[in-house]
Motif scaffolding. Structure first.
Motif, PDB file in Angstrom:
ATOM      1  N   PHE A 390      47.553  46.313  41.588  1.00  0.00           N
ATOM      2  CA  PHE A 390      47.850  45.685  42.953  1.00  0.00           C
ATOM      3  C   PHE A 390      46.670  45.248  43.762  1.00  0.00           C
ATOM      4  O   PHE A 390      46.716  44.249  44.389  1.00  0.00           O
ATOM      5  CB  PHE A 390      48.473  46.739  43.582  1.00  0.00           C
ATOM      6  CG  PHE A 390      49.901  47.135  43.271  1.00  0.00           C
ATOM      7  CD1 PHE A 390      50.219  46.966  42.049  1.00  0.00           C
ATOM      8  CD2 PHE A 390      50.872  47.182  44.263  1.00  0.00           C
ATOM      9  CE1 PHE A 390      51.723  47.321  41.455  1.00  0.00           C
ATOM     10  CE2 PHE A 390      52.173  47.316  44.002  1.00  0.00           C
ATOM     11  CZ  PHE A 390      52.626  47.405  42.756  1.00  0.00           C
ATOM     12  N   TYR A 394      47.276  41.776  45.289  1.00  0.00           N
ATOM     13  CA  TYR A 394      47.757  41.708  46.680  1.00  0.00           C
ATOM     14  C   TYR A 394      46.741  42.190  47.581  1.00  0.00           C
ATOM     15  O   TYR A 394      47.061  42.247  48.869  1.00  0.00           O
ATOM     16  CB  TYR A 394      48.975  42.654  46.701  1.00  0.00           C
ATOM     17  CG  TYR A 394      50.046  42.211  45.613  1.00  0.00           C
ATOM     18  CD1 TYR A 394      50.988  41.198  45.653  1.00  0.00           C
ATOM     19  CD2 TYR A 394      50.251  42.993  44.406  1.00  0.00           C
ATOM     20  CE1 TYR A 394      51.581  40.841  44.899  1.00  0.00           C
ATOM     21  CE2 TYR A 394      51.169  42.712  43.564  1.00  0.00           C
ATOM     22  CZ  TYR A 394      51.974  41.531  43.909  1.00  0.00           C
ATOM     23  OH  TYR A 394      53.014  41.064  42.797  1.00  0.00           O
ATOM     24  N   GLY A 398      48.250  45.661  48.748  1.00  0.00           N
ATOM     25  CA  GLY A 398      48.578  46.166  47.364  1.00  0.00           C
ATOM     26  C   GLY A 398      48.089  47.638  47.031  1.00  0.00           C
ATOM     27  O   GLY A 398      48.863  48.268  46.627  1.00  0.00           O
TER      28      GLY A 398
END
Length: 497
Positions: A390, A394, A398
């Protein structure tokens, strides 16, 4: 439950005073005086030192909590348990301090590309971690005598004020960044000394001879096995709560870490009530297991889950409804507003965690404490893997989402295991009523028309949430403890008249 209420109220007062101080320092003082990179640097140093402190303890705090009811004996000064605990701590501090020093080359590889400034402070983490370990051990010892108010005051108020003063010294040019870290070490040394002074005041500073009983294989082996299990489980838990920060520092740099830490602090406030309750319920749960008192276990479990859902939920809806106001009041808030959804995912993950009550405490004090180890290890691996995926994809949002997903899985498995093995589950219709109250109050607060003045908007929005929440909780009498506190408050007001 009486001692839980008395000590819990005192500790909660100290905790929330500390929250106010921490809110001021973290959301105003630090963004005002430090750059995002400096905030990230200090946070990574503190978190790494805390992880090292956890390793050095090797479960000694939980050993004290679990075995104090067994070895409690005033003539022998509890079989010399405090002396044993400090000797135990010294041995593992030496072992893990050496291991940490040997890992220096790997530390360089991990941080040299994105965070080279961190490499200059590696060796200061050793003494800082050691002092943290000593202080945490002393706090656990005091807690075993059902005293958490003073340690909570020192931990939540003194340490926060100390950190704020250290940052002021740096911002005013009296110390360098290295001087800031040294000053922080001094703050923790004084913290440990104050805890030791408190044990003297209680009359339990018993550095007595370790009784032969503790050296017998039948007693020593369970202690060491339990400590080892707690070490693995505890390190996994600490790793879970800090790996996102350490990984952001390695992948995105110290500035991104600072931009993550500030919003994350707001979300983490959700779990503060559970942290306070967990400290005082640990010895109570240990005593209940020792007596096989399942009624007390269920009462503690159910009431903790319900009250933590109410308190944590109120904080969650209040924070998210006012998220734009929080950034508007913060120095350089437009920069930190990049982490708006860090607040949401962090707060949601913590709310899910606290809504399960003290199931971790029940597991750790039972004969199935090994399950908590394997669960924590699995969760640590899950958080590491999800963050590995993540964070590059992101960014800081994330990292927060990865942790929230992992906490959801962790909580569901723990609740299911305690229910399946012990027949204990913390939920009933009161929890559903609490969720409905929070949904109504949160929806009204979030969609309330916005006012031009930030302070007016904050006051009106928060007041509406509290009014609806209080009315619903009173109408349904959701919390027995809450109703008792209300009655005591009304009785006090009548007497004042």
């Amino acid at each position: 439950m009486g001692i839980i209420v008395r000590q819990g109220l005192k500790a909660s007062l100290a905790t929330y005073i500390g929250v106010l101080i921490g809110t001021f320092t973290t959301l105003w003082l630090f963004p005002k005086l430090l750059s995002a990179g400096e905030i990230g640097l200090v946070q990574v140093i503190r978190d790494t030192s805390f992880l090292l402190a956890g390793a050095m303890q090797f479960g000694v705090g939980e050993i004290i909590n679990r075995f104090m009811p067994i070895y409690k004996d005033e003539p022998t000064r509890n079989q010399g348990l405090l002396s044993f605990a400090l000797l135990y701590l010294a041995c593992f501090s030496l072992l893990f301090g050496l291991l940490f020093w040997l890992l220096h080359p790997y530390w360089i590889v991990w941080y040299r590309e994105e965070s080279p400034e961190l490499l200059h402070y590696f060796y200061w983490m050793l003494p800082l971690g050691l002092v943290m370990a000593v202080a945490t051990t002393l706090e656990a010892y005091v807690r075993s005598f059902f005293r958490i108010a003073i340690p909570a005051g020192l931990r939540e108020i003194y340490l926060r004020v100390g950190l704020g003063l250290v940052v002021l010294l740096y911002a005013w040019g009296y110390v360098s960044m290295q001087g800031l870290i040294v000053s922080l070490l001094v703050v923790y040394v004084v913290y440990a000394l104050l805890l030791w002074a408190y044990t003297h005041q209680l009359g339990v500073a018993w550095l007595a001879r370790i009784q032969p009983l503790l050296w017998q294989k039948a007693h020593l082996r369970p202690i060491l096995m339990y400590g080892g299990m707690i070490f693995l489980g505890g390190m996994s838990s600490m790793f879970m709560s800090r790996i996102d920060i350490l990984m952001i520092g390695a992948y995105l740099g110290m500035s991104a870490t600072g931009l993550y830490v500030i919003p994350m602090f707001v979300g983490v406030m959700i779990e503060i009530p559970l942290r306070t309750l967990g400290h005082i319920t640990t010895p109570v749960v240990a005593e209940a297991w020792h007596r096989q008192d399942y009624e007390t276990l269920w009462q503690v479990y159910h009431r903790s889950a319900l009250n933590m859902l109410l308190l944590g939920g109120l904080l969650f809806v209040g924070i998210w409804a006012n998220v734009d106001n929080i950034f508007a009041l913060m120095p350089n808030g437009e920069m930190y507003a990049q982490g708006k959804y860090v607040i949401f995912f962090t707060a949601l993950g913590r709310l899910i965690s606290v809504a399960g009550g003290v199931n971790s405490v029940i597991l750790l004090q039972s004969r199935y404490y090994q399950f908590n180890l394997w669960l924590a290890l699995g969760l640590a691996l899950l958080i590491f893997c999800t963050n590995l995926w993540f964070i590059p994809a992101y960014g800081i949002e994330g990292a927060a989402a990865a942790t929230a997903i992992s906490l959801l899985i962790w909580s569901v498995v723990k609740i299911a295991f305690v229910w399946y093995i012990f027949g204990l589950q913390p939920f009933n219709h009161k929890n559903l009523q609490a969720l409905l109250i929070l949904l109504v109050a949160g929806t009204a607060g979030f969609y309330c028309p916005r006012f031009a003045s930030v302070w007016v908007d904050l006051f009106v929005r928060s007041g509406l949430i509290v009014l609806l929440f209080g009315a619903g909780a009173y109408y349904w009498a959701v919390s027995e403890e809450g109703m008792q506190l209300l009655q005591r408050g009304l009785t006090w007001l009548r007497r004042k008249r």
